[in-house]
Scaffold this active site. Structure first.
Site, PDB file in Angstrom:
ATOM      1  N   GLU A 175      -5.677   3.641   5.716  1.00  0.00           N
ATOM      2  CA  GLU A 175      -5.167   3.392   4.382  1.00  0.00           C
ATOM      3  C   GLU A 175      -5.751   4.456   3.450  1.00  0.00           C
ATOM      4  O   GLU A 175      -5.168   4.802   2.428  1.00  0.00           O
ATOM      5  CB  GLU A 175      -5.652   2.006   3.949  1.00  0.00           C
ATOM      6  N   ARG A 187       0.830  -1.221   0.000  1.00  0.00           N
ATOM      7  CA  ARG A 187       0.000   0.000   0.000  1.00  0.00           C
ATOM      8  C   ARG A 187       0.867   1.275   0.000  1.00  0.00           C
ATOM      9  O   ARG A 187       0.495   2.290   0.573  1.00  0.00           O
ATOM     10  CB  ARG A 187      -0.948   0.032   1.210  1.00  0.00           C
ATOM     11  N   SER A 191     -11.004  -1.197   2.461  1.00  0.00           N
ATOM     12  CA  SER A 191     -10.291  -1.239   3.748  1.00  0.00           C
ATOM     13  C   SER A 191     -10.022   0.179   4.216  1.00  0.00           C
ATOM     14  O   SER A 191      -9.407   0.954   3.487  1.00  0.00           O
ATOM     15  CB  SER A 191      -8.933  -1.921   3.587  1.00  0.00           C
TER      16      SER A 191
END
Ligand code: EPU
Length: 337
Positions: A333, A163, A235
């Site tokens: 995130e 990520r 997420s």
């Protein structure tokens, strides 16, 4: 072609569906458009808003939002072994995956049904079911807002990690992605090692591209809410990467706690934030118009009418509970503005 909107409502341009205004939103097609827009608007504050699937607005945006609107796709190399396809920033991610599967091209099928645009994919190096965008990306082309030039970065130069990429670090606030090039293989290379992927694929008759795509779409739709129905950004938190010793200590009391290896780093492991939130008792938790999704605790949802502030208050509460229960820090995130 470019188009400028003033004082625009961006509720339908972010997948959380929070109602906020942007002072200016500029849609662009080319680097020339961006040069003109930077000269005309002289923005002191700006942000690239692609399909809006990974951004949470917590207030009205006073700067300029730049939105790419060019989404062409071209094959730029084709051999017996592979192809290289170039897709422009506004190309829908899952349309690219669907096309690759139809054409018999391997490499991004595990990334089926991720709500994203192509331009956003390298920024956070989207990933799912044991695959990451970085595994297929060869080049990212961006407009450099300092030099006003187009720059091409190789895969290595993008500094991809879990990520993560250079676009979230050194080039944050500087690069506007124009196009991405992907290398896709003509040879079968199924990647079925993650969770229930293999059983779902076998239930469909084996590891063909079509079966893998169908299996992944089925798993995702069982666990993840459709942002068109229930506002969310996938997420909300990253899975935390911790020292192996920390994980081992937690495993004493929680032997079923999932732990994943981190490629190239023996001393650390990745924990499942969804599991930590779930075991902190928060799966399905609801606070007014926001909540933790009932089937995947890593996803925060807008039940309708939430502001970005409501979502952030819930996010802080979730972090606090995880910290209290496990001593682990988790962080968003999603890009929070
Ligand atoms: N788990 C729970 N309870 C939950 C959620 C998860 O116990 O509410 C457990 C699962 O049983 C499993 C582990 O936690 O043992 C991991 O769960 P899962 O396989 O669902 O994946 P994840 O770590 O929660 C990550 C990505 C997802 C991606 C999946 C599948 C991140 C931040 N998220 O989630 O990506 O789809 O793996 O590969 O890495 C996204 O980024 O928006 C996203 C959805």
């Amino acid at each position: 072609m470019k188009r400028i909107y003033s004082n625009i409502n961006i509720a339908d341009r972010n997948s959380f569906g929070v109602k906020q205004q942007a002072a200016t939103l500029a849609e662009f097609e080319t680097a020339d458009d961006l040069r003109d827009l930077f000269m005309t608007l002289k923005p002191t504050e700006w942000y690239v808003l692609g399909a809006g699937n990974n951004t949470l607005f917590t207030q009205d945006y006073h700067g300029v939002l730049f939105t790419p609107i060019c989404g062409n796709r071209t094959i730029i190399e084709s051999t017996d072994d592979h192809i290289i396809v170039r897709a422009e920033a506004a190309h829908d991610w899952d349309t690219l995956v669907g096309w690759s599967v139809q054409e018999g091209l391997w490499g991004i099928e595990n990334l089926s049904a991720i709500p994203s645009s192509v331009g956003a994919a390298p920024v956070q190096n989207i990933g799912a079911y044991g695959a990451e965008a970085k595994d297929a990306i060869t080049v990212v082309e961006y407009f450099d807002t300092q030099s006003m030039e187009v720059v091409r970065l190789s895969n290595k130069e993008c500094h991809f990690a879990y990520r993560e990429s250079i676009f979230k670090q050194e080039l944050k606030g500087r690069a506007i992605i124009l196009a991405v090039e992907f290398k896709l293989s003509r040879h079968a290379q199924p990647n079925l090692g993650y969770g229930d992927v293999i059983s779902e694929v076998e239930a469909r008759g084996g590891a063909t591209l079509r079966n893998i795509r169908e299996a992944i779409c089925a798993i995702r739709s069982r666990k993840l809410p459709d942002p068109k129905v229930l506002g969310n950004a996938g997420s909300f938190f990253k899975n935390p990467i911790v020292d192996r010793t920390v994980a081992e200590a937690l495993r004493v009391n929680h032997p079923d706690m999932p732990c994943y290896e981190v490629a190239g780093d023996q001393s650390r492991v990745k924990l499942a934030a969804g599991w930590l939130i779930d075991r902190a008792g928060l799966k399905g938790y609801r606070d007014g118009c926001v909540g933790v999704h009932e089937r995947q605790a890593l996803v925060l949802v807008n039940h309708g009418g939430a502001t970005g502030g409501d979502v952030m208050r819930l996010a802080h509460f979730v972090c606090m509970r995880v910290k209290e229960n496990f001593g682990i820090d988790i962080s968003p995130e999603v890009n929070v503005l």
